[in-house]
Structures are given as structure tokens and as C-alpha cells.
Design a protein around this motif. Structure first.
Motif, PDB file in Angstrom:
ATOM      1  N   LEU A  95     -98.442 -47.783 -36.038  1.00 45.02           N
ATOM      2  CA  LEU A  95     -98.554 -48.495 -34.759  1.00 45.02           C
ATOM      3  C   LEU A  95    -100.004 -48.942 -34.548  1.00 45.02           C
ATOM      4  CD1 LEU A  95     -96.892 -48.434 -31.563  1.00 45.02           C
ATOM      5  CD2 LEU A  95     -99.169 -47.510 -31.306  1.00 45.02           C
ATOM      6  N   ILE A 129    -100.620 -49.685 -27.586  1.00 41.61           N
ATOM      7  CA  ILE A 129    -100.250 -50.944 -26.932  1.00 41.61           C
ATOM      8  C   ILE A 129     -99.377 -50.626 -25.734  1.00 41.61           C
ATOM      9  CG2 ILE A 129     -98.447 -51.277 -28.722  1.00 41.61           C
ATOM     10  CD1 ILE A 129     -99.487 -54.426 -27.559  1.00 41.61           C
ATOM     11  N   ALA A 130     -99.717 -51.212 -24.596  1.00 39.65           N
ATOM     12  CA  ALA A 130     -99.026 -50.871 -23.352  1.00 39.65           C
ATOM     13  C   ALA A 130     -98.386 -52.097 -22.721  1.00 39.65           C
ATOM     14  CB  ALA A 130    -100.022 -50.227 -22.384  1.00 39.65           C
ATOM     15  N   MET A 131     -97.063 -52.183 -22.893  1.00 38.20           N
ATOM     16  CA  MET A 131     -96.291 -53.263 -22.277  1.00 38.20           C
ATOM     17  C   MET A 131     -95.395 -52.685 -21.180  1.00 38.20           C
ATOM     18  SD  MET A 131     -95.054 -55.184 -25.747  1.00 38.20           S
ATOM     19  CE  MET A 131     -95.013 -53.781 -26.813  1.00 38.20           C
ATOM     20  N   ALA A 136     -90.311 -51.873 -15.500  1.00 38.86           N
ATOM     21  CA  ALA A 136     -90.100 -53.039 -16.375  1.00 38.86           C
ATOM     22  C   ALA A 136     -90.212 -52.654 -17.842  1.00 38.86           C
ATOM     23  CB  ALA A 136     -91.125 -54.131 -16.053  1.00 38.86           C
ATOM     24  N   GLY A 137     -89.035 -52.588 -18.516  1.00 37.63           N
ATOM     25  CA  GLY A 137     -89.017 -52.275 -19.946  1.00 37.63           C
ATOM     26  C   GLY A 137     -88.494 -53.472 -20.707  1.00 37.63           C
ATOM     27  N   THR A 161     -95.949 -46.991 -18.927  1.00 37.67           N
ATOM     28  CA  THR A 161     -95.317 -45.724 -19.301  1.00 37.67           C
ATOM     29  C   THR A 161     -94.783 -45.760 -20.729  1.00 37.67           C
ATOM     30  OG1 THR A 161     -93.869 -43.953 -18.510  1.00 37.67           O
ATOM     31  CG2 THR A 161     -92.955 -46.193 -18.433  1.00 37.67           C
ATOM     32  N   LYS A 207     -90.444 -34.910 -25.081  1.00 40.39           N
ATOM     33  CA  LYS A 207     -89.439 -35.847 -25.574  1.00 40.39           C
ATOM     34  C   LYS A 207     -88.330 -35.126 -26.348  1.00 40.39           C
ATOM     35  CE  LYS A 207     -92.227 -38.502 -28.036  1.00 40.39           C
ATOM     36  NZ  LYS A 207     -93.587 -37.944 -27.998  1.00 40.39           N
ATOM     37  N   THR A 215     -96.879 -39.386 -26.368  1.00 44.92           N
ATOM     38  CA  THR A 215     -96.369 -40.515 -25.580  1.00 44.92           C
ATOM     39  C   THR A 215     -96.682 -40.207 -24.119  1.00 44.92           C
ATOM     40  OG1 THR A 215     -94.536 -40.566 -27.149  1.00 44.92           O
ATOM     41  CG2 THR A 215     -94.288 -41.907 -25.167  1.00 44.92           C
ATOM     42  N   VAL A 364     -84.706 -42.533 -30.906  1.00 43.62           N
ATOM     43  CA  VAL A 364     -85.517 -43.471 -30.121  1.00 43.62           C
ATOM     44  C   VAL A 364     -85.736 -44.809 -30.833  1.00 43.62           C
ATOM     45  CG1 VAL A 364     -87.809 -42.750 -30.953  1.00 43.62           C
ATOM     46  CG2 VAL A 364     -87.531 -43.545 -28.595  1.00 43.62           C
ATOM     47  N   ILE A 367     -84.214 -47.609 -29.306  1.00 40.89           N
ATOM     48  CA  ILE A 367     -84.630 -47.893 -27.926  1.00 40.89           C
ATOM     49  C   ILE A 367     -85.954 -48.646 -27.849  1.00 40.89           C
ATOM     50  CG2 ILE A 367     -85.313 -46.819 -25.722  1.00 40.89           C
ATOM     51  CD1 ILE A 367     -83.319 -44.514 -26.441  1.00 40.89           C
ATOM     52  N   ALA A 369     -89.561 -50.703 -29.133  1.00 39.96           N
ATOM     53  CA  ALA A 369     -89.813 -51.988 -29.815  1.00 39.96           C
ATOM     54  C   ALA A 369     -88.757 -53.021 -29.419  1.00 39.96           C
ATOM     55  CB  ALA A 369     -89.859 -51.800 -31.333  1.00 39.96           C
ATOM     56  N   THR A 371     -84.940 -52.737 -27.109  1.00 35.31           N
ATOM     57  CA  THR A 371     -83.691 -52.002 -27.390  1.00 35.31           C
ATOM     58  C   THR A 371     -82.811 -52.832 -28.331  1.00 35.31           C
ATOM     59  OG1 THR A 371     -82.439 -52.974 -25.561  1.00 35.31           O
ATOM     60  CG2 THR A 371     -83.720 -50.975 -25.062  1.00 35.31           C
ATOM     61  N   ILE A 374     -81.244 -55.745 -26.721  1.00 30.42           N
ATOM     62  CA  ILE A 374     -82.144 -56.910 -26.621  1.00 30.42           C
ATOM     63  C   ILE A 374     -82.261 -57.598 -27.986  1.00 30.42           C
ATOM     64  CG2 ILE A 374     -84.551 -57.624 -26.141  1.00 30.42           C
ATOM     65  CD1 ILE A 374     -82.864 -56.965 -23.585  1.00 30.42           C
TER      66      ILE A 374
HETATM   67  C1  LIG Z   1     -90.814 -42.532 -27.426  1.00 23.44           C
HETATM   68  C2  LIG Z   1     -91.061 -43.899 -26.857  1.00 23.44           C
HETATM   69  C3  LIG Z   1     -92.183 -44.604 -27.268  1.00 23.44           C
HETATM   70  C4  LIG Z   1     -92.462 -45.852 -26.706  1.00 23.44           C
HETATM   71  N1  LIG Z   1     -93.619 -46.510 -27.056  1.00 23.44           N
HETATM   72  C5  LIG Z   1     -93.993 -47.615 -26.357  1.00 23.44           C
HETATM   73  C6  LIG Z   1     -95.278 -48.194 -26.542  1.00 23.44           C
HETATM   74  O1  LIG Z   1     -96.102 -47.745 -27.370  1.00 23.44           O
HETATM   75  N2  LIG Z   1     -95.614 -49.266 -25.788  1.00 23.44           N
HETATM   76  C7  LIG Z   1     -94.761 -49.805 -24.885  1.00 23.44           C
HETATM   77  O2  LIG Z   1     -95.136 -50.774 -24.230  1.00 23.44           O
HETATM   78  N3  LIG Z   1     -93.521 -49.291 -24.685  1.00 23.44           N
HETATM   79  C8  LIG Z   1     -93.129 -48.212 -25.394  1.00 23.44           C
HETATM   80  N4  LIG Z   1     -91.887 -47.645 -25.187  1.00 23.44           N
HETATM   81  C9  LIG Z   1     -91.005 -48.238 -24.198  1.00 23.44           C
HETATM   82  C10 LIG Z   1     -89.778 -48.927 -24.786  1.00 23.44           C
HETATM   83  O3  LIG Z   1     -90.149 -50.084 -25.451  1.00 23.44           O
HETATM   84  C11 LIG Z   1     -88.796 -49.170 -23.627  1.00 23.44           C
HETATM   85  O4  LIG Z   1     -88.301 -47.903 -23.240  1.00 23.44           O
HETATM   86  C12 LIG Z   1     -87.669 -50.107 -24.018  1.00 23.44           C
HETATM   87  O5  LIG Z   1     -88.139 -51.417 -24.215  1.00 23.44           O
HETATM   88  C13 LIG Z   1     -86.538 -50.131 -22.969  1.00 23.44           C
HETATM   89  O6  LIG Z   1     -87.044 -50.301 -21.690  1.00 23.44           O
HETATM   90  P1  LIG Z   1     -86.555 -49.318 -20.510  1.00 23.44           P
HETATM   91  O7  LIG Z   1     -86.806 -47.937 -20.962  1.00 23.44           O
HETATM   92  O8  LIG Z   1     -87.206 -49.751 -19.250  1.00 23.44           O
HETATM   93  O9  LIG Z   1     -85.003 -49.528 -20.429  1.00 23.44           O
HETATM   94  P2  LIG Z   1     -84.221 -50.652 -19.593  1.00 23.44           P
HETATM   95  O10 LIG Z   1     -84.861 -51.979 -19.835  1.00 23.44           O
HETATM   96  O11 LIG Z   1     -84.100 -50.190 -18.185  1.00 23.44           O
HETATM   97  O12 LIG Z   1     -82.812 -50.628 -20.290  1.00 23.44           O
HETATM   98  C14 LIG Z   1     -81.759 -49.693 -19.966  1.00 23.44           C
HETATM   99  C15 LIG Z   1     -80.505 -50.106 -20.729  1.00 23.44           C
HETATM  100  O13 LIG Z   1     -80.101 -51.422 -20.292  1.00 23.44           O
HETATM  101  C16 LIG Z   1     -79.976 -52.267 -21.402  1.00 23.44           C
HETATM  102  N5  LIG Z   1     -80.356 -53.648 -21.067  1.00 23.44           N
HETATM  103  C17 LIG Z   1     -81.450 -54.062 -20.401  1.00 23.44           C
HETATM  104  N6  LIG Z   1     -81.467 -55.409 -20.331  1.00 23.44           N
HETATM  105  C18 LIG Z   1     -80.355 -55.840 -20.970  1.00 23.44           C
HETATM  106  C19 LIG Z   1     -79.813 -57.108 -21.267  1.00 23.44           C
HETATM  107  N7  LIG Z   1     -80.424 -58.239 -20.901  1.00 23.44           N
HETATM  108  N8  LIG Z   1     -78.643 -57.184 -21.937  1.00 23.44           N
HETATM  109  C20 LIG Z   1     -78.009 -56.063 -22.338  1.00 23.44           C
HETATM  110  N9  LIG Z   1     -78.481 -54.831 -22.108  1.00 23.44           N
HETATM  111  C21 LIG Z   1     -79.644 -54.709 -21.451  1.00 23.44           C
HETATM  112  C22 LIG Z   1     -80.935 -51.697 -22.457  1.00 23.44           C
HETATM  113  O14 LIG Z   1     -80.607 -52.140 -23.753  1.00 23.44           O
HETATM  114  C23 LIG Z   1     -80.721 -50.208 -22.242  1.00 23.44           C
HETATM  115  O15 LIG Z   1     -79.597 -49.789 -22.932  1.00 23.44           O
HETATM  116  C24 LIG Z   1     -91.565 -46.423 -25.771  1.00 23.44           C
HETATM  117  C25 LIG Z   1     -90.409 -45.726 -25.407  1.00 23.44           C
HETATM  118  C26 LIG Z   1     -90.162 -44.472 -25.924  1.00 23.44           C
HETATM  119  C27 LIG Z   1     -88.942 -43.738 -25.463  1.00 23.44           C
END
Ligand SMILES: Cc1cc2nc3c(=O)[nH]c(=O)nc-3n(C[C@H](O)[C@H](O)[C@H](O)COP(=O)(O)OP(=O)(O)OC[C@H]3O[C@@H](n4cnc5c(N)ncnc54)[C@H](O)[C@@H]3O)c2cc1C
Length: 385
Positions: A95, A129-131, A136-137, A161, A207, A215, A364, A367, A369, A371, A374
Motif C-alpha cells: 500500500l 491514503i485516506a479517502m 462516505a465509503g 476512517t 478487526k 487501521t 476484507v 470490501i 479498495a 467493494t 462497486i
Molecule cells: C481493514 C480496512 C482497511 C481499509 N483501508 C482503507 C484505506 O487505507 N483508505 C481508505 O480510504 N479506505 C480504507 N478502507 C475503507 C473501505 O474502502 C470502505 O470500507 C469501502 O469502500 C466501503 O465503504 P463503507 O464501509 O462506507 O461501506 P458502504 O459504502 O456503506 O457500503 C455498504 C454496503 O452497501 C453496498 N453499496 C454501496 N453503494 C452501492 C451501490 N451503488 N450499488 C450496490 N451496492 C452498494 C456496498 O457494496 C456494501 O455492501 C478500509 C476498510 C477496511 C475494513
């Protein structure tokens, strides 16, 4: 595994692989359990990686790197970390080198590059990297962290987060809104470091897996960030993310296939020595078929990943292809994890067994990079356009 010839690697790659293998056996595998308990790898391990030239190999020589623009070397590092079964290191180190550093190298100005890259190559600075934000995921455009122009500096407020390497990190590329009224076009990328007042971190999360990996949350309260720490142009951050996420998803795919191979290998060894009904577990047809099915699927995945590395080397890997790879390979990794635990019986549920850890660590991958849902959206968007 059949040990299919890997046509993309030459003798020099294999020599590099050998040195990576030896380094991992000496400096990573023996410490992984201890790191799992500490919820992070040691700082010393980063320095050792740096000393051995295993961080940011693509960086130019004047910034401390080796100017290796052949992604096959990066792929070997990811693959060998995955094959060692140490999932935390297999995610955290790449990473830093293959996901965070490219943002600074591709979009940072000379001053920013000189300030951060040499220390990231040496392992003195760890990158993140923090997105993602608490609200907002997947929907990145909904982020609320802001960087408001105050003339000489940006004033950054908000929080992030789930940040990988977050707790140990010294440098973080943060996605912020420089113009909250503009949606995706208001997103920019900016580099923050630990010296900046108002920038704090949470403690590492508890975790389900990836225990040897820190994390955490990041908080920004009126952080004054120098103007030169902006990456590229204001408002172009989303575009940069979309471009660089292709490599991020390839990295996750490469880790996924290697970790799948690790689990299969561990399972082959296990079933040969475990006995039931006066037979070896490997004599049962179910066991043989499961191993055959996994081997066939992983061989297919391996050839697919090798091809993606070649495409990426030729700059032909587009975001939809990378999304398909991430989806395919992480689903396969999780399926293999489940089957391998099953073939281990109760021992497969015990933490001291590699497959138990690999099972928890795998989940994970579907989930982060982006989900896998997505990923499917991105694939569909391309084929329906
Ligand atoms: C261990 C770990 C390490 C991570 N590392 C980083 C990191 O270094 N930097 C960083 O920025 N982030 C990081 N993340 C965050 C990760 O990228 C997000 O958790 C992920 O993008 C999902 O966002 P969310 O958790 O808000 O889920 P949500 O966006 O709330 O999604 C919840 C569910 O809804 C579904 N969903 C959402 N939108 C749609 C759609 N349009 N169509 C169909 N289904 C949908 C999702 O697929 C999922 O199943 C990390 C997460 C974890 C758990």
C-alpha cells in the motif's frame, strides 16, 4: 499447484524474487505472530525493507529509488508476501509503495517529492491514503472533509476512517473537498504529515482479521497545510483517484491470488498427514476433488493475473479491467479460504493454523479498495456505455 512456467519473468526477476523470499523468511515470517498481537508491524521492519531496497523501487534515483519502471518487480514483492501467508504485511507494505507513493510521484511538485519520497523509500516515513469517511465509503463524492484556501495555506477540517497503515503513518494523502459546492469536481488530494498541528489519530481498530496491520481513524481540526502540499490541480482529485485506483485494485488482486495459493499449499500438506477412518484425509474423493477444483481455479487466476501485470506494464490496464480482476480474485480467495478451513476440520478454526488466519484476513479483500458490488458497477458501466 502444477508449477506452471511463468512466462513473464526473466532470470533477473527470479534473482530478485530469491532475495525477496530470503528477506521475508528472515525478517517478516518470524515476527508476524508478534505483530498480530501488537496490531501492527514494527517500525524497524519498515527500515529493514528500505535498507534492502524493497520500498518505492519505481522512484527516481535522485529521490533515493532505483527507477525501476517494470511492474513485474512490484508484483514479485506482493506475490512473495502473499505466499508467506503474512496478510498484514502483504497489504501494508505494498500500500505504501504501490498505492500511496504513486500519488506523490505522479502529482506532487518537486518540493513535495523531495520532502517525502526519499524518506518513504528508506522506510523512515510510512505512507497511508485516506479517502473513506464515517459517512462516505462507496459514495466517495459524499465526503465532507474540507481544505479551504486561506491564501498561504489550506485549512483542513474533517475526519477519515478505516485507514490502513494509519496509526504508524507519517505521511498521508488525503482526499478533501476544496470546493464543497462542486461534488466530484470539488475534490482535491493533499498531503498531510505528523508535524502538522491539529492532525491526530485514533487507536488501531479491533478487526476481524489483518491483525498485523494498523487501521485507524484520522482527525483534522484546523490543520494548516502548506499550499505546495496540494497534489496536482485543485478539483482534479477525483480524476487522479480513478486513475490510480486501477493499480490499487491490481495490487489487491495479486495479493489475493498469492494468498489463495498459500492456503492451498498449506492444505495440501495438512491433508496428507491427517488421518481418519484409518486413511489419510487426502485419500477421500471429496478432498481430492476439492483440491483439484481449487488448483484449477487458482491456475486460471494466476495466468489471468500474469496477463494483467503485462498489460499494466504496457499501460493498457483500464479501470474496468482492474475492477474485474479485483472482483474475480478476491471472490476466489474467499472461496478458497472457506474450502481450506473445511478441509482442516476443527484445526482450521484455530488461530495457530495459517489457514485460520488467512480465512479471517481474506474477508476484507471483498470490501476495501472499492467493494465488489462497486466493482460490478464499474464493469457494467464500461460494457453498457
Ligand atoms: C481493514 C480496512 C482497511 C481499509 N483501508 C482503507 C484505506 O487505507 N483508505 C481508505 O480510504 N479506505 C480504507 N478502507 C475503507 C473501505 O474502502 C470502505 O470500507 C469501502 O469502500 C466501503 O465503504 P463503507 O464501509 O462506507 O461501506 P458502504 O459504502 O456503506 O457500503 C455498504 C454496503 O452497501 C453496498 N453499496 C454501496 N453503494 C452501492 C451501490 N451503488 N450499488 C450496490 N451496492 C452498494 C456496498 O457494496 C456494501 O455492501 C478500509 C476498510 C477496511 C475494513
Amino acid at each position: 499447484m502444477f508449477g506452471l512456467p511463468r512466462l513473464l519473468f526473466n532470470e533477473e526477476h527470479e534473482l530478485f524474487r530469491q532475495s525477496v523470499k530470503e528477506f521475508i523468511a528472515r525478517e517478516i515470517t518470524p515476527y508476524n505472530s508478534e505483530w498480530e498481537k501488537q496490531k501492527m508491524v514494527s517500525r524497524e521492519s519498515w527500515l529493514k525493507l528500505g535498507e534492502n531496497g524493497f520500498l518505492g523501487i519505481q522512484a527516481p534515483e535522485e529521490l533515493g529509488g532505483m527507477n525501476i519502471q517494470d511492474f513485474r518487480y512490484n508484483a514479485i514483492l506482493i506475490e512473495e508476501l502473499g505466499l508467506s501467508g503474512c496478510s498484514g504485511p502483504a497489504i501494508g507494505y505494498p500500500l505504501h509503495s504501490d498505492i500511496v507513493m504513486p500519488y506523490i510521484l505522479h502529482y506532487g511538485n518537486e518540493e513535495t517529492k523531495k520532502k517525502y519520497i526519499p524518506k518513504m523509500v528508506s522506510g523512515e516515513y510510512i505512507g497511508a491514503i485516506a479517502m473513506t469517511e464515517p459517512g462516505a465509503g462507496s459514495d466517495l463524492q459524499g465526503m465532507r472533509s474540507t481544505a479551504i484556501d486561506h491564501g498561504d495555506y489550506y485549512l483542513v477540517n474533517g475526519s477519515k476512517t478505516f485507514i490502513t497503515n494509519g496509526y504508524l503513518s507519517d505521511v498521508v494523502v488525503v482526499a478533501v473537498k476544496t470546493d464543497p459546492s462542486k461534488g466530484a469536481k470539488g475534490i482535491s488530494l493533499i498531503v498531510l504529515d505528523n508535524s502538522m498541528e491539529g492532525y491526530t489519530k485514533g487507536v488501531p481498530f479491533e478487526k476481524v482479521g489483518l491483525h498485523a496491520q494498523d487501521t485507524c481513524e484520522l482527525f483534522f481540526e484546523d490543520v494548516k497545510v502548506p499550499k505546495e502540499n496540494l497534489l496536482g490541480k485543485e478539483g482534479d482529485g477525483f480524476k487522479y483517484l480513478m486513475h490510480e485506483l486501477a493499480q490499487e485494485r491490481l495490487v489487491v488482486s495479486l495479493a489475493a491470488i498469492a494468498l489463495g495459493e498459500y492456503m492451498l499449499q498449506a492444505t495440501v500438506e495438512y491433508v496428507k498427514q491427517r488421518k481418519a477412518f484409518n486413511k489419510s484425509i487426502s485419500d477421500f474423493q471429496n478432498t481430492r476433488f476439492k483440491l483439484a477444483e481449487m488448483t484449477a481455479a487458482l491456475e486460471q487466476g494466476r495466468i489471468y493475473c500474469d496477463q494483467l501485470v503485462i498489460l499494466h506494464n504496457d499501460k493498457l490496464l483500464d479501470p474496468a479491467m482492474a475492477s474485474a480482476a479485483k472482483y474475480n480474485m478476491t471472490e476466489l480467495q474467499c472461496k478458497v479460504a472457506d474450502e481450506c478451513v473445511q478441509l482442516h476440520g476443527g484445526y482450521g478454526y484455530m488461530w495457530e493454523y495459517g489457514v485460520a488466519r488467512a480465512y479471517a484476513d481474506a474477508r476484507v479483500q471483498r470490501i476495501y479498495a472499492g467493494t465488489n458490488e462497486i466493482m460490478k458497477e464499474l464493469i457494467a458501466r464500461k460494457i453498457l456505455k
